[in-house]
Design a protein around this motif. Structure first.
Motif, PDB file in Angstrom:
ATOM      1  N   VAL A  48       0.834  -1.202   0.000  1.00 23.04           N
ATOM      2  CA  VAL A  48       0.000   0.000   0.000  1.00 23.04           C
ATOM      3  C   VAL A  48       0.871   1.257   0.000  1.00 23.04           C
ATOM      4  O   VAL A  48       0.720   2.128  -0.854  1.00 23.04           O
ATOM      5  CB  VAL A  48      -0.932   0.028   1.226  1.00 23.04           C
ATOM      6  N   SER A  49       1.800   1.327   0.957  1.00 21.70           N
ATOM      7  CA  SER A  49       2.605   2.534   1.095  1.00 21.70           C
ATOM      8  C   SER A  49       3.846   2.232   1.921  1.00 21.70           C
ATOM      9  O   SER A  49       3.850   1.300   2.734  1.00 21.70           O
ATOM     10  CB  SER A  49       1.780   3.632   1.765  1.00 21.70           C
ATOM     11  N   GLY A  50       4.900   3.021   1.698  1.00 21.27           N
ATOM     12  CA  GLY A  50       6.117   2.853   2.473  1.00 21.27           C
ATOM     13  C   GLY A  50       6.805   4.180   2.677  1.00 21.27           C
ATOM     14  O   GLY A  50       6.561   5.141   1.942  1.00 21.27           O
ATOM     15  N   ILE A  51       7.662   4.230   3.703  1.00 26.53           N
ATOM     16  CA  ILE A  51       8.366   5.457   4.023  1.00 26.53           C
ATOM     17  C   ILE A  51       9.771   5.121   4.488  1.00 26.53           C
ATOM     18  O   ILE A  51       9.979   4.201   5.281  1.00 26.53           O
ATOM     19  CB  ILE A  51       7.592   6.274   5.085  1.00 26.53           C
ATOM     20  N   ALA A  52      10.740   5.865   3.978  1.00 28.74           N
ATOM     21  CA  ALA A  52      12.123   5.642   4.362  1.00 28.74           C
ATOM     22  C   ALA A  52      12.355   6.015   5.817  1.00 28.74           C
ATOM     23  O   ALA A  52      11.554   6.732   6.420  1.00 28.74           O
ATOM     24  CB  ALA A  52      13.037   6.481   3.463  1.00 28.74           C
ATOM     25  N   TRP A  53      13.470   5.531   6.370  1.00 29.81           N
ATOM     26  CA  TRP A  53      13.723   5.756   7.789  1.00 29.81           C
ATOM     27  C   TRP A  53      13.783   7.236   8.119  1.00 29.81           C
ATOM     28  O   TRP A  53      13.411   7.660   9.203  1.00 29.81           O
ATOM     29  CB  TRP A  53      15.025   5.068   8.213  1.00 29.81           C
ATOM     30  N   GLY A 102      14.021  -2.947   0.145  1.00 33.21           N
ATOM     31  CA  GLY A 102      12.903  -3.342  -0.685  1.00 33.21           C
ATOM     32  C   GLY A 102      11.547  -2.987  -0.128  1.00 33.21           C
ATOM     33  O   GLY A 102      10.766  -3.873   0.241  1.00 33.21           O
ATOM     34  N   VAL A 103      11.212  -1.698  -0.130  1.00 32.74           N
ATOM     35  CA  VAL A 103       9.991  -1.236   0.518  1.00 32.74           C
ATOM     36  C   VAL A 103       8.744  -1.903  -0.044  1.00 32.74           C
ATOM     37  O   VAL A 103       7.772  -2.101   0.698  1.00 32.74           O
ATOM     38  CB  VAL A 103       9.889   0.301   0.420  1.00 32.74           C
ATOM     39  N   ARG A 104       8.732  -2.247  -1.340  1.00 30.95           N
ATOM     40  CA  ARG A 104       7.533  -2.824  -1.947  1.00 30.95           C
ATOM     41  C   ARG A 104       7.523  -4.351  -1.917  1.00 30.95           C
ATOM     42  O   ARG A 104       6.552  -4.967  -2.346  1.00 30.95           O
ATOM     43  CB  ARG A 104       7.420  -2.356  -3.402  1.00 30.95           C
ATOM     44  N   THR A 105       8.603  -4.978  -1.432  1.00 30.82           N
ATOM     45  CA  THR A 105       8.757  -6.424  -1.531  1.00 30.82           C
ATOM     46  C   THR A 105       8.420  -7.103  -0.215  1.00 30.82           C
ATOM     47  O   THR A 105       9.155  -7.009   0.764  1.00 30.82           O
ATOM     48  CB  THR A 105      10.185  -6.787  -1.954  1.00 30.82           C
TER      49      THR A 105
END
Length: 122
Positions: A48-53, A102-105
């Protein structure tokens, strides 16, 4: 070890909003990329969604772009997902996860919460 606990799910009418939270304990999240995935009945878990540290980079699935906003507060060890203009097809169990790659994996996530149910009625 990181423990993640999601909250904020519920039942909402189409067009409504919800804000999901993902609180971490056990270790700081500040070095992890955080992601939200969802799984509807009979379907695979999807990104759905991701955000870097650092919070400087955000990623969204096309289906939620412009409606959902991800954010994080490293001081509170918490990640948020603001969901606006909800649609019935957004109905799913929403999970937050932590990864260092790999934010989407899905397979690259190290830790998962137990999930929170979001139901959007038409």
């Amino acid at each position: 070890q990181v423990q993640l606990v999601e909250s904020g799910g519920g039942l909402v009418q189409a067009g409504g909003s919800l804000r999901l939270s993902c609180a971490a304990s056990g270790r700081t999240l500040s070095t992890y990329t955080m992601g939200w995935f969802r799984q509807a009945p009979g379907k695979e878990r999807e990104f759905v969604s991701g955000i870097a540290w650092s919070g400087g980079y955000t990623h969204y699935a096309e289906s939620v772009k412009g409606r959902f906003t991800i954010s994080r507060d490293n001081a509170k060890n918490t990640v948020y997902l603001q969901m606006n203009s909800l649609k019935p097809e957004d109905t799913a169990v929403y999970y937050c996860g932590a990864t260092r790659a790999g934010v989407r994996t899905l397979a690259l996530y190290n830790y998962w919460g137990q999930g929170t149910q979001v139901t959007v009625s038409s």
